[in-house]
Motif scaffolding. Structure first.
Motif, mmCIF file in Angstrom:
data_model
loop_
_atom_site.group_PDB
_atom_site.id
_atom_site.type_symbol
_atom_site.label_atom_id
_atom_site.label_comp_id
_atom_site.label_asym_id
_atom_site.label_seq_id
_atom_site.Cartn_x
_atom_site.Cartn_y
_atom_site.Cartn_z
ATOM 1 N N GLY A 338 3.062 -8.516 -8.258
ATOM 2 C CA GLY A 338 2.278 -7.291 -8.096
ATOM 3 C C GLY A 338 1.118 -7.229 -9.076
ATOM 4 N N ILE A 339 1.399 -7.546 -10.351
ATOM 5 C CA ILE A 339 0.342 -7.521 -11.381
ATOM 6 C C ILE A 339 -0.727 -8.567 -11.069
ATOM 7 C CG2 ILE A 339 -0.126 -8.016 -13.816
ATOM 8 C CD1 ILE A 339 2.656 -6.746 -14.394
ATOM 9 N N GLU A 340 -0.271 -9.737 -10.614
ATOM 10 C CA GLU A 340 -1.221 -10.807 -10.280
ATOM 11 C C GLU A 340 -2.116 -10.412 -9.110
ATOM 12 O OE1 GLU A 340 -1.074 -15.445 -8.769
ATOM 13 O OE2 GLU A 340 0.686 -14.572 -9.727
ATOM 14 N N THR A 341 -1.542 -9.742 -8.133
ATOM 15 C CA THR A 341 -2.315 -9.427 -6.925
ATOM 16 C C THR A 341 -3.324 -8.310 -7.149
ATOM 17 O OG1 THR A 341 -2.076 -9.148 -4.535
ATOM 18 C CG2 THR A 341 -0.820 -7.665 -5.884
ATOM 19 N N THR A 349 -14.850 -2.244 -3.003
ATOM 20 C CA THR A 349 -13.671 -1.914 -2.178
ATOM 21 C C THR A 349 -12.375 -2.098 -2.962
ATOM 22 O OG1 THR A 349 -13.589 -4.173 -1.324
ATOM 23 C CG2 THR A 349 -14.863 -2.559 -0.049
ATOM 24 N N ILE A 350 -12.434 -1.845 -4.266
ATOM 25 C CA ILE A 350 -11.234 -2.022 -5.103
ATOM 26 C C ILE A 350 -10.082 -1.169 -4.582
ATOM 27 C CG2 ILE A 350 -10.269 -1.475 -7.378
ATOM 28 C CD1 ILE A 350 -12.789 -2.498 -8.633
ATOM 29 N N HIS A 351 -10.401 0.064 -4.170
ATOM 30 C CA HIS A 351 -9.351 0.979 -3.717
ATOM 31 C C HIS A 351 -8.628 0.431 -2.474
ATOM 32 C CE1 HIS A 351 -13.189 2.040 -1.873
ATOM 33 N NE2 HIS A 351 -12.538 2.539 -0.838
ATOM 34 N N ILE A 352 -9.396 -0.182 -1.571
ATOM 35 C CA ILE A 352 -8.785 -0.741 -0.357
ATOM 36 C C ILE A 352 -7.948 -1.970 -0.718
ATOM 37 C CG2 ILE A 352 -9.265 -1.833 1.871
ATOM 38 C CD1 ILE A 352 -11.802 -0.108 2.021
ATOM 39 N N GLN A 353 -8.513 -2.838 -1.572
ATOM 40 C CA GLN A 353 -7.781 -4.032 -2.001
ATOM 41 C C GLN A 353 -6.490 -3.648 -2.717
ATOM 42 O OE1 GLN A 353 -10.354 -6.876 -4.170
ATOM 43 N NE2 GLN A 353 -12.081 -5.716 -3.349
ATOM 44 N N PHE A 354 -6.565 -2.654 -3.585
ATOM 45 C CA PHE A 354 -5.397 -2.234 -4.375
ATOM 46 C C PHE A 354 -4.248 -1.794 -3.467
ATOM 47 C CE2 PHE A 354 -2.979 1.252 -6.303
ATOM 48 C CZ PHE A 354 -2.450 0.609 -7.417
ATOM 49 N N ASP A 384 11.839 -0.731 -5.955
ATOM 50 C CA ASP A 384 11.184 0.531 -6.319
ATOM 51 C C ASP A 384 10.734 0.516 -7.774
ATOM 52 O OD1 ASP A 384 11.557 1.526 -3.804
ATOM 53 O OD2 ASP A 384 13.365 2.666 -4.281
ATOM 54 N N ARG A 385 11.622 0.050 -8.663
ATOM 55 C CA ARG A 385 11.274 0.035 -10.090
ATOM 56 C C ARG A 385 10.126 -0.933 -10.374
ATOM 57 N NH1 ARG A 385 15.987 -1.872 -12.928
ATOM 58 N NH2 ARG A 385 17.121 -2.118 -10.979
ATOM 59 N N ALA A 386 10.147 -2.077 -9.688
ATOM 60 C CA ALA A 386 9.075 -3.065 -9.887
ATOM 61 C C ALA A 386 7.735 -2.515 -9.404
ATOM 62 C CB ALA A 386 9.416 -4.356 -9.155
ATOM 63 N N CYS A 387 7.717 -1.933 -8.208
ATOM 64 C CA CYS A 387 6.469 -1.382 -7.663
ATOM 65 C C CYS A 387 5.962 -0.231 -8.521
ATOM 66 C CB CYS A 387 6.689 -0.909 -6.223
ATOM 67 S SG CYS A 387 6.920 -2.253 -5.042
ATOM 68 N N ALA A 388 6.884 0.628 -8.964
ATOM 69 C CA ALA A 388 6.485 1.757 -9.819
ATOM 70 C C ALA A 388 5.885 1.245 -11.127
ATOM 71 C CB ALA A 388 7.694 2.653 -10.098
ATOM 72 N N SER A 389 6.479 0.187 -11.670
ATOM 73 C CA SER A 389 5.979 -0.391 -12.925
ATOM 74 C C SER A 389 4.565 -0.943 -12.752
ATOM 75 C CB SER A 389 6.926 -1.489 -13.392
ATOM 76 O OG SER A 389 6.418 -2.142 -14.523
ATOM 77 N N VAL A 390 4.329 -1.657 -11.647
ATOM 78 C CA VAL A 390 3.003 -2.250 -11.396
ATOM 79 C C VAL A 390 1.971 -1.163 -11.126
ATOM 80 C CG1 VAL A 390 1.681 -3.716 -9.829
ATOM 81 C CG2 VAL A 390 3.977 -4.400 -10.518
#
Length: 756
Positions: A338-341, A349-354, A384-390
């Motif tokens: 997640g952090i890498e991506t 278009t950072i918002h769309i990429q994010f 969930d915890r991983a996504c929330a952390s990223v």
């Protein structure tokens, strides 16, 4: 035939009955007439006159069965020199074969015998049992009555006490040898398997009649040694496999062993043994070697070896805390990806990429959890915890996390007018809620979203009002009514403004008044719209072309709504201006200040910057920004690049454009860093007010509270919308102490009391 009690010669009757009992217990042929006569004999003995002979019949039958079983043991079943424990196909006359044959005959015979003695069972034994239970309840234990069993139960108990007690250990020993042979691949054959199953079931059936402890014999005699032997076997198997297998190969071998053992357990053992046997195998082959299995977790997860991960999950799932290492490796892997991506995002278009990159990561691992881990809640929680952390990761402590802003911008880009279909927009907005739910600072999202919604509604940029409302409903489901209250009020204002414009136009028609311009006004509640006070005070001399229309609307509005104050937000207004002085007419949509500047050139072709600014009474920043946009669009020409007071501005009479209808307001509607900063500072102010209100509510209900308890209460209440820092909470507490809402108690500085 009479059923009345009569005198009966027990010896003669028992002699005939005994022969039938012998034929029944040995599964011989019994004539139907004789069978019926023996039924009557049992009845006659039980109701004999003057003294019933039921107890004597019971004792004689018991002695006969004991003698019969002892005789079977001695002559037909007992081990002989011909027994060959290694002959697992049992083609010879082995102990197991003899025991099984004797048991099948005897158990079936006892079942028929129980039916023959039906009257004795029901009228004598059951009544005595009931009497014994009553006496036992009241402390008068009748030992003799307690020992009485129905004939079927008695026959099974005699088999247990005589046959199983004498041969049980030897039989179990040979069964375990046969099971070992099956484990190492020797084919027992269907006949042998049937014999082993039947013998093991005999250990259960001889005590089936018991209400409690009916499996005690089976568990003590067979199950316990079998589990111990199985444990030793799989301990040895594991040691051999570890010497030659990688983790991946070892898991495959263990799964095969578990599958084989499960098949074997269902084939031979009682159902209650199956989970115990599996647990024993898991203990010896998995639990005892967790470190070995865990050693490859990180590599399997990082390389996403799907088969190995599924195998590891299946093996570790039943083990207490067995999945802990795998889950942690899985969580870390998702965080890293997640952090890498999102670390390489760049451009407009950072918002769309994010959002779309995070959705890809979420969908990928959600699918993996479904396929490999059977949607295990532990792995879903790790996701969930991983996504929330990223999503909530900050670049550094000084910089705010931008996730809330980026997700709000993503929704804004979808909700604005575009060529994308409504179905596709709806699907993407639904997916965006997945990312939104992970955002801790939901109040930041709300601020950005409401400001962007305001711009869309005011400038009529929404793709569809239905889509807008559907999105607000999604947010409402995720965060509650309070979160979307102001958004609903903004919608209401737009709807009310449409009706108000219709009434105003009808009013003008009734008065027969011509304004000279087409006017559409939106009346917005100050408390609902995030417009801010910063630009409402910008001085502006309204062009005379607009004055009449504005005065007429104000008069109309105050006649209908007494006591309300209208504040004109000219910086948010726009209109269409038709240019007729060029070779072809153009209709241009522009902002109010731009329109006012162009209208000054109605009668002149050239003006200085100073004259324009003084005529419209605009401040320097506003003038510079809007004049620059008109020059960049080439509608006006400047005598120098620097817009100073003496710089001459003139109409571009040679202006030409392929389009006859276009906008020049887009650049002015772009978000500036100052606007973002203003939004974040507004969020901070709102948070302080929210925390202060929460503290007062908590203290009002609790009266006295310790510092740490108060902090926990505040964190619990605020976690729905944002995660406040401890320092912010402390500042709010100090502020309320200064305002005398709360005070420190005399007992200590870490306790507060509410000031009523």
């Amino acid at each position: 035939m009479s059923l009345k009690p009569k005198r009966v010669n027990f010896e003669e009757t028992w002699k005939e009955l005994k022969q039938t009992v012998k034929d029944v217990i040995t599964m011989g042929n019994v004539n139907k007439t004789i069978w019926n006569d023996r039924f009557l004999d049992v009845y006659s003995l039980c109701v004999a006159f003057p003294e019933p002979l039921a107890d004597k019949l019971y004792n004689e039958t018991k002695q006969f069965l004991e003698s019969h079983v002892h005789n079977l043991l001695a002559t037909k079943v007992a081990p002989s020199e011909n027994d060959n424990a290694n002959d697992y196909n049992m083609v010879n006359d082995t102990l197991l074969q003899r025991y099984y044959a004797a048991w099948i005959e005897y158990s079936q015979g006892v079942e028929y015998l129980n039916f023959l003695y039906m009257y004795l069972n029901q009228q004598h034994i059951k009544r005595n049992k009931h009497t014994a239970e009553v006496e036992f309840t009241y402390g008068q234990v009748g030992t003799e009555n307690q020992e009485l069993m129905e004939i079927g139960e008695l026959g099974l108990d005699i088999w247990r006490g005589c046959m199983i007690k004498s041969l049980g250990e030897e039989i179990v020993k040979q069964i375990l040898e046969a099971i070992y042979a099956d484990r190492i691949g020797n084919d027992l054959g269907s006949n042998s398997a049937q014999v082993i199953y039947g013998i093991i079931q005999s250990f259960v059936q001889v005590q089936n009649y018991k209400k409690k402890g009916n499996l005690n014999l089976y568990q003590e005699l067979f199950e316990a040694p079998m589990l111990a032997a199985s444990g030793e076997y799989y301990k040895s198997e594991a040691a051999q496999l570890l010497q030659r297998c990688t983790v991946s190969e070892y898991m495959e071998e263990v799964l095969k062993r578990l599958e084989d053992e499960n098949r074997r357990a269902h084939k031979f053992f009682h159902g209650s043994t199956i989970p115990k046997l599996r647990q024993e195998c898991e203990l010896r082959m998995i639990t005892d070697h967790l470190d070995f299995l865990h050693s490859d977790c990180k590599e399997m997860v990082s390389q996403e070896k799907r088969v190995d991960l599924h195998n590891m999950y299946v093996l570790l799932k039943p083990i207490p805390d067995g999945l802990k290492t795998l889950i942690q490796a899985f969580l870390d892997h998702i965080k890293n990806e997640g952090i890498e991506t999102i670390s390489t995002l760049k451009g407009d278009t950072i918002h769309i990429q994010f959002v779309e990159n995070m959705l890809k990561v979420h969908h990928k691992y959600e699918q993996m959890i479904a396929e490999l881990f059977k949607n295990d809640p532990l792995f879903l929680s790790a996701l969930d915890r991983a996504c929330a952390s990223v999503i909530n990761k900050r670049i550094n402590d000084k910089q705010q996390c931008r996730s809330a802003e980026l997700v709000a911008k993503y929704c804004d880009s979808l909700l604005k007018k575009s060529k994308t279909t409504e179905i596709e927009i709806d699907s993407k907005l639904t997916s965006s809620i997945t990312i939104f739910k992970y955002i801790e600072d939901k109040d930041v999202y709300q601020k950005f979203y409401s400001r962007m919604l305001a711009k869309r509604l005011i400038h009529e940029q929404s793709q569809s009002m239905d889509t807008e409302e559907a999105m607000i409903n999604r947010l409402k489901q995720a965060c509650g009514y309070e979160f979307t209250n102001k958004l609903h009020r903004m919608f209401t204002d737009i709807s009310v403004s449409t009706d108000l414009n219709n009434k105003f136009n009808a009013h003008l028609k009734d008065k027969n008044v011509e304004l000279g311009i087409n006017l559409s006004i939106k009346v917005l509640q100050a408390g609902a719209w995030p417009l801010g006070p910063t630009q409402t005070t910008i001085p502006f001399a309204i062009p005379h072309e607009f004055e009449k229309a504005i005065r007429m609307f104000e008069t109309f509005y105050h006649e209908n709504f007494n006591g309300r104050k209208l504040t004109w937000l000219h910086y948010l207004c726009q209109g269409e201006l038709k240019l007729s002085y060029l070779k072809k007419p153009y209709i241009i949509t522009m902002q109010t200040y731009q329109m006012a500047i162009l209208l000054l050139f109605e009668n002149v072709d050239v003006m200085t910057c100073k004259e324009i600014q003084e005529t419209l009474e605009l401040n320097a920043d506003t003038f510079q920004k809007h004049m620059q946009s008109l020059i960049e669009s080439k509608l006006l020409l400047a005598s120098s690049e620097q817009l100073e007071g003496s710089t001459e501005i003139k109409l571009n009479l040679d202006y030409s454009n392929k389009r006859t209808k276009f906008k020049i307001t887009a650049a002015l509607q772009r978000e500036t860093p100052q606007e973002v900063e203003h939004t974040m500072s507004a969020v901070d102010e709102d948070r302080k007010l929210y925390l202060q209100a929460a503290i007062v509510r908590i203290m009002k209900s609790r009266k006295i509270l310790k510092h740490n308890a108060l902090i926990q209460e505040i964190l619990s209440q605020s976690k729905v919308t944002f995660a406040p820092t401890i320092s912010m909470i402390k500042k709010c507490i100090e502020s309320l102490i200064d305002k005398q809402y709360i005070e420190r108690t005399s007992t200590g500085s870490d306790e507060y009391s509410y000031v009523a």
